[in-house]
Design an enzyme around this catalytic site. Sequence first.
Site, PDB file in Angstrom:
ATOM      1  N   CYS A 161      -4.122   3.793   9.452  1.00  0.00           N
ATOM      2  CA  CYS A 161      -3.342   3.265  10.071  1.00  0.00           C
ATOM      3  C   CYS A 161      -2.974   4.030  11.258  1.00  0.00           C
ATOM      4  CB  CYS A 161      -2.504   2.919   9.228  1.00  0.00           C
ATOM      5  SG  CYS A 161      -2.766   2.068   8.184  1.00  0.00           S
ATOM      6  N   CYS A 186       0.744  -0.837  -0.031  1.00  0.00           N
ATOM      7  CA  CYS A 186       0.013   0.095  -0.085  1.00  0.00           C
ATOM      8  C   CYS A 186       0.943   0.776   0.323  1.00  0.00           C
ATOM      9  CB  CYS A 186      -0.747  -0.019   1.113  1.00  0.00           C
ATOM     10  SG  CYS A 186      -1.968   1.428   1.361  1.00  0.00           S
ATOM     11  N   CYS A 187       1.957   1.004   0.762  1.00  0.00           N
ATOM     12  CA  CYS A 187       2.736   2.274   1.108  1.00  0.00           C
ATOM     13  C   CYS A 187       3.651   2.414  -0.138  1.00  0.00           C
ATOM     14  CB  CYS A 187       3.741   2.534   2.030  1.00  0.00           C
ATOM     15  SG  CYS A 187       3.067   1.912   3.902  1.00  0.00           S
ATOM     16  N   CYS A 240      -1.445   8.284   7.266  1.00  0.00           N
ATOM     17  CA  CYS A 240      -2.595   8.140   7.302  1.00  0.00           C
ATOM     18  C   CYS A 240      -4.301   7.385   8.000  1.00  0.00           C
ATOM     19  CB  CYS A 240      -2.681   6.955   6.248  1.00  0.00           C
ATOM     20  SG  CYS A 240      -1.581   7.156   4.314  1.00  0.00           S
ATOM     21  N   CYS A 260       7.973   3.709   6.013  1.00  0.00           N
ATOM     22  CA  CYS A 260       7.120   3.180   4.474  1.00  0.00           C
ATOM     23  C   CYS A 260       7.883   3.641   3.106  1.00  0.00           C
ATOM     24  CB  CYS A 260       6.425   4.847   4.550  1.00  0.00           C
ATOM     25  SG  CYS A 260       7.361   6.265   3.764  1.00  0.00           S
TER      26      CYS A 260
END
Length: 218
Positions: A186, A101-102, A183, A209
């Site tokens: 998270c 995702c990162c 974000c 990240c």
Amino acid sequence: MKIDEIKQQVEAYKAAGKSLFTTSSFQSHSLVLVHILSKIDNTIPVYFINTGYHFPETVRFRDYITELFKLNTIDLKPDVPKFMQRDPEGRLLFTSDPDHCCHLNKTQPMDAILLAHDVWINGVRADQSAIRAAMKVEQPAKHGCLRFHPMLDWNARMIWLYQKEHNLPKHPLEEKGFVSIGCEPCTRKLDPEMQEREARWFGMNKIECGLHTDLINK
């Protein structure tokens, strides 16, 4: 580095014809670097990596600081739309694969920016993590870009003193107990048993990240 040394180095890069940029998460501690740079040259692009998952308070704070400091802030958004960011079970990646995702939302979008510029002025500090403590003031990044880390030898107290001296605003979520703000899905409030950056990826055994691991050459 001292503030006058940062100014001298930035001006040296400019005199050599280098194309400069910086990035900012617009957390309270991040404002020190963009404030310093705004006094040197407020035309330097400030990229805000807009993952699409930020707290609304962060986006509003970004806009407020951009106007206050007269910054050249540019939204940087991912190339892969959210409906394609799902695992085989259909879950959004932040629930099952936060590293990927990162990568899609933060690291990958930086490729084009690194290709277009010569120097990335980056606000990492050695006191933030072991990974950052091993960095140098200047290090090569991908695509021939150079990372410049002028805040590397600053610590939390130095940041606080600068914030106090210049009366810098604070991110509105700080008064609600958030210290390291990323974000929204998270990020959690800081627990006394956590290290600061653990709050960015609660329960995920993750403190970076990829921006400062994948986009740096050792």
